[in-house]
Design a protein around this motif. Structure first.
Motif, PDB file in Angstrom:
ATOM      1  N   PRO A 103       0.832  -1.227   0.026  1.00 50.29           N
ATOM      2  CA  PRO A 103      -0.107  -0.201  -0.022  1.00 50.29           C
ATOM      3  C   PRO A 103       0.838   1.376  -0.035  1.00 50.29           C
ATOM      4  N   GLU A 104       1.863   1.375   0.699  1.00 47.84           N
ATOM      5  CA  GLU A 104       2.763   2.492   1.000  1.00 47.84           C
ATOM      6  C   GLU A 104       3.449   2.948  -0.610  1.00 47.84           C
ATOM      7  N   ASP A 105       3.479   1.969  -1.231  1.00 48.51           N
ATOM      8  CA  ASP A 105       4.352   1.764  -2.672  1.00 48.51           C
ATOM      9  C   ASP A 105       3.309   2.290  -3.808  1.00 48.51           C
ATOM     10  N   LEU A 106       2.054   2.092  -3.665  1.00 47.65           N
ATOM     11  CA  LEU A 106       1.128   1.897  -4.714  1.00 47.65           C
ATOM     12  C   LEU A 106       0.912   3.691  -5.090  1.00 47.65           C
ATOM     13  N   SER A 107       1.167   4.555  -4.238  1.00 48.97           N
ATOM     14  CA  SER A 107       1.118   5.967  -4.640  1.00 48.97           C
ATOM     15  C   SER A 107       2.179   6.454  -5.516  1.00 48.97           C
ATOM     16  N   ARG A 108       3.516   5.908  -5.201  1.00 49.66           N
ATOM     17  CA  ARG A 108       4.396   6.182  -6.344  1.00 49.66           C
ATOM     18  C   ARG A 108       4.047   5.686  -7.728  1.00 49.66           C
ATOM     19  N   LEU A 109       3.300   4.603  -8.093  1.00 51.08           N
ATOM     20  CA  LEU A 109       2.727   3.988  -9.400  1.00 51.08           C
ATOM     21  C   LEU A 109       1.765   4.841  -9.789  1.00 51.08           C
ATOM     22  N   GLN A 110       0.814   5.419  -8.821  1.00 51.05           N
ATOM     23  CA  GLN A 110      -0.452   6.256  -9.459  1.00 51.05           C
ATOM     24  C   GLN A 110       0.470   7.671  -9.690  1.00 51.05           C
ATOM     25  N   GLU A 111       1.292   8.227  -9.132  1.00 54.46           N
ATOM     26  CA  GLU A 111       1.927   9.257  -9.549  1.00 54.46           C
ATOM     27  C   GLU A 111       2.771   9.189 -10.942  1.00 54.46           C
ATOM     28  N   ALA A 112       3.333   8.007 -10.947  1.00 54.95           N
ATOM     29  CA  ALA A 112       3.714   7.653 -12.388  1.00 54.95           C
ATOM     30  C   ALA A 112       2.788   7.517 -13.559  1.00 54.95           C
ATOM     31  N   ALA A 113       1.821   7.159 -13.248  1.00 59.41           N
ATOM     32  CA  ALA A 113       0.704   6.789 -14.336  1.00 59.41           C
ATOM     33  C   ALA A 113       0.055   8.321 -14.591  1.00 59.41           C
ATOM     34  N   ARG A 114       0.099   9.090 -13.588  1.00 65.52           N
ATOM     35  CA  ARG A 114      -0.223  10.685 -14.024  1.00 65.52           C
ATOM     36  C   ARG A 114       0.764  11.223 -14.806  1.00 65.52           C
ATOM     37  N   ARG A 115       2.212  10.921 -14.601  1.00 60.06           N
ATOM     38  CA  ARG A 115       3.228  11.634 -15.296  1.00 60.06           C
ATOM     39  C   ARG A 115       3.019  11.105 -16.858  1.00 60.06           C
ATOM     40  N   ILE A 116       2.674   9.700 -16.813  1.00 58.01           N
ATOM     41  CA  ILE A 116       2.652   9.399 -18.303  1.00 58.01           C
ATOM     42  C   ILE A 116       1.481   9.927 -19.145  1.00 58.01           C
ATOM     43  N   GLU A 117       0.456  10.081 -18.221  1.00 58.43           N
ATOM     44  CA  GLU A 117      -0.775  10.514 -19.337  1.00 58.43           C
ATOM     45  C   GLU A 117      -0.405  12.083 -19.628  1.00 58.43           C
ATOM     46  N   ASN A 118       0.020  12.532 -18.556  1.00 58.94           N
ATOM     47  CA  ASN A 118       0.400  14.172 -19.038  1.00 58.94           C
ATOM     48  C   ASN A 118       1.547  14.287 -19.802  1.00 58.94           C
ATOM     49  N   GLY A 119       2.163  13.219 -20.469  1.00 61.60           N
ATOM     50  CA  GLY A 119       2.964  13.426 -21.505  1.00 61.60           C
ATOM     51  C   GLY A 119       4.539  13.721 -20.816  1.00 61.60           C
ATOM     52  N   ALA A 120       4.422  13.758 -19.505  1.00 60.76           N
ATOM     53  CA  ALA A 120       5.767  14.313 -18.812  1.00 60.76           C
ATOM     54  C   ALA A 120       6.999  13.156 -19.099  1.00 60.76           C
ATOM     55  N   ALA A 121       6.411  11.713 -19.255  1.00 63.69           N
ATOM     56  CA  ALA A 121       7.556  10.913 -19.597  1.00 63.69           C
ATOM     57  C   ALA A 121       6.928   9.895 -20.013  1.00 63.69           C
ATOM     58  N   PRO A 122       7.770   8.898 -21.333  1.00 61.82           N
ATOM     59  CA  PRO A 122       7.351   8.181 -22.030  1.00 61.82           C
ATOM     60  C   PRO A 122       7.220   6.789 -21.321  1.00 61.82           C
ATOM     61  N   GLU A 123       8.178   6.744 -20.246  1.00 61.51           N
ATOM     62  CA  GLU A 123       7.894   5.541 -19.416  1.00 61.51           C
ATOM     63  C   GLU A 123       8.466   5.919 -17.801  1.00 61.51           C
ATOM     64  N   VAL A 124       8.189   5.218 -17.074  1.00 58.73           N
ATOM     65  CA  VAL A 124       8.808   5.505 -15.566  1.00 58.73           C
ATOM     66  C   VAL A 124       9.111   4.199 -14.904  1.00 58.73           C
ATOM     67  N   THR A 125      10.012   4.094 -14.146  1.00 58.00           N
ATOM     68  CA  THR A 125      10.409   2.833 -13.662  1.00 58.00           C
ATOM     69  C   THR A 125      10.468   3.113 -12.017  1.00 58.00           C
ATOM     70  N   GLU A 126       9.852   2.020 -11.278  1.00 60.75           N
ATOM     71  CA  GLU A 126       9.689   2.279  -9.969  1.00 60.75           C
ATOM     72  C   GLU A 126      10.072   1.116  -9.125  1.00 60.75           C
ATOM     73  N   LEU A 127      10.694   1.051  -7.818  1.00 61.38           N
ATOM     74  CA  LEU A 127      11.131   0.053  -7.130  1.00 61.38           C
ATOM     75  C   LEU A 127       9.947   0.111  -6.054  1.00 61.38           C
ATOM     76  N   VAL A 128       9.191  -1.263  -6.091  1.00 59.57           N
ATOM     77  CA  VAL A 128       8.111  -1.312  -5.238  1.00 59.57           C
ATOM     78  C   VAL A 128       8.206  -2.901  -4.633  1.00 59.57           C
ATOM     79  N   ARG A 129       7.381  -3.037  -3.689  1.00 59.68           N
ATOM     80  CA  ARG A 129       7.073  -4.268  -2.979  1.00 59.68           C
ATOM     81  C   ARG A 129       5.758  -5.005  -3.670  1.00 59.68           C
ATOM     82  N   LEU A 130       5.798  -6.205  -3.906  1.00 55.98           N
ATOM     83  CA  LEU A 130       4.835  -6.933  -4.560  1.00 55.98           C
ATOM     84  C   LEU A 130       4.576  -8.138  -3.391  1.00 55.98           C
TER      85      LEU A 130
END
Length: 334
Positions: free
Chosen positions: A264-291
């Motif tokens: 749960p504490e890592d999900l917000s980073r992926l959500q922020e990465a999704a917003r950056r991709i949608e806004n065209g700020a980055a073509p891709e984003v890599t995050e370190l998360v726990r699954l």
């Protein structure tokens, strides 16, 4: 010799022929089905649909001076709606042959959950004690060995639109190890909140289809590189489907029951990465998360997100392609 027909009734006011004796048909009016011009099937279908009860009777034609036995069996979905009707037409003294396996489910787009009946689980071998009334899209799609018109299916299931309808097929893996060939018909719900689905096992007349060499090469190539690709619904952190084989070290099945896939504490980073991709700020984003790993442990992984685009639709922040790999080996985080 009598004939089984499958009629879909997935939307109010619709009743179309989709198969006869296991052979898929284009969505065809049932007005072509009656054995005689003065035998009306529309009122019978409407009655079975409203009553949710089988019909078994003999109907006579004055014009042809002949009678037929008509047997109709409703296929009831998870919300008690009739998704389809199995209709048998034969001689008056003839007994209907065994019906092919059918079931109805409802795919709700906002919840990203599939509401299922016991029959839908039993079609692929799920035991009653293991059956759950809901499943994630990945739980269903992962059973598919080969999926015809997969993009069209996802486009309608993830983005229902008024009047949307699709008839296609896929080969499915049974729990006992053999493959089955299923016809699948889906229609958008009237309020576009999801789609109603009708499944039809046609394995006895149509051999199960196999994946293409390109699909096999992609799947095995990713496996050899220990990289796994999924369609990720970022808002909830749900794996909507795996593209190829699922990561064996991720606990992803029935995540709405077993717990979140992403810490749960890592999900917000992926959500922020999704917003950056949608806004065209980055073509891709890599995050370190726990699954979520086996036994409830959390496993470090790198997740690289890229846009996912369906035909005639802009990139969607909630749905992204996710490339998943171990970050530093299989050791779980304690």
């Amino acid at each position: 010799m009598g004939t089984w027909h499958l009629i879909e009734t997935l939307a109010e006011g619709t009743a179309t022929l989709v198969a006869s004796d296991g052979q898929p048909k284009e969505l065809t009016s049932i007005r072509r089905l009656p054995p005689a011009p003065d035998i009306q099937l529309e009122p019978l279908v409407a009655h079975v649909r409203q009553s949710r009860a089988p019909f078994d009777g003999v109907l006579a034609s004055a014009k042809k001076r002949q009678s037929w036995r008509i047997y109709a069996w409703p296929i009831i979905g998870p919300f008690r709606e009739v998704h389809g009707i199995h209709l048998w037409i034969g001689d008056p003294d003839e007994e209907p042959t065994k019906r092919r396996l059918t079931s109805g489910v409802a795919w709700m787009v906002k919840e990203m959950l599939i509401y299922q009946t016991w029959e839908s689980g039993a079609m692929s071998g799920t035991l009653l004690e293991d059956w759950l009334p809901t499943a994630t899209p990945a739980d269903y799609i992962n059973r598919a060995i080969h999926f015809e018109r997969e993009t069209d299916f996802l486009n309608l299931a993830l983005n229902p639109r008024p009047g949307g309808v699709l008839s296609t097929w896929f080969s499915v893996r049974h729990d006992h190890g053999h493959a089955m060939q299923w016809q699948v018909v889906l229609r958008s719900m009237e309020d576009s909140s999801g789609v109603r689905v009708l499944y039809h096992d046609t394995s006895d007349v149509l051999p199960p289809s196999a994946p293409s060499l390109a699909a096999l090469g992609l799947r095995d190539g990713l496996l050899g590189a220990e990289v796994y690709v999924a369609l990720l619904e970022a808002r909830r952190g749900i794996i909507a489907m795996w593209i190829g084989r699922p990561a064996p070290w991720v606990e992803w099945q029935y995540s709405h029951v077993t717990g979140p896939v992403i810490y749960p504490e890592d999900l917000s980073r992926l959500q922020e990465a999704a917003r950056r991709i949608e806004n065209g700020a980055a073509p891709e984003v890599t995050e370190l998360v726990r699954l979520h790993g086996a036994g409830g442990a959390w496993v470090k992984a790198t997740v690289t997100l890229r846009p996912f685009q369906l035909p005639n639709r802009p990139p969607h922040a909630d749905l992204l392609l996710a490339q998943i790999a171990h970050a530093d080996g299989p050791e779980p985080i304690q």
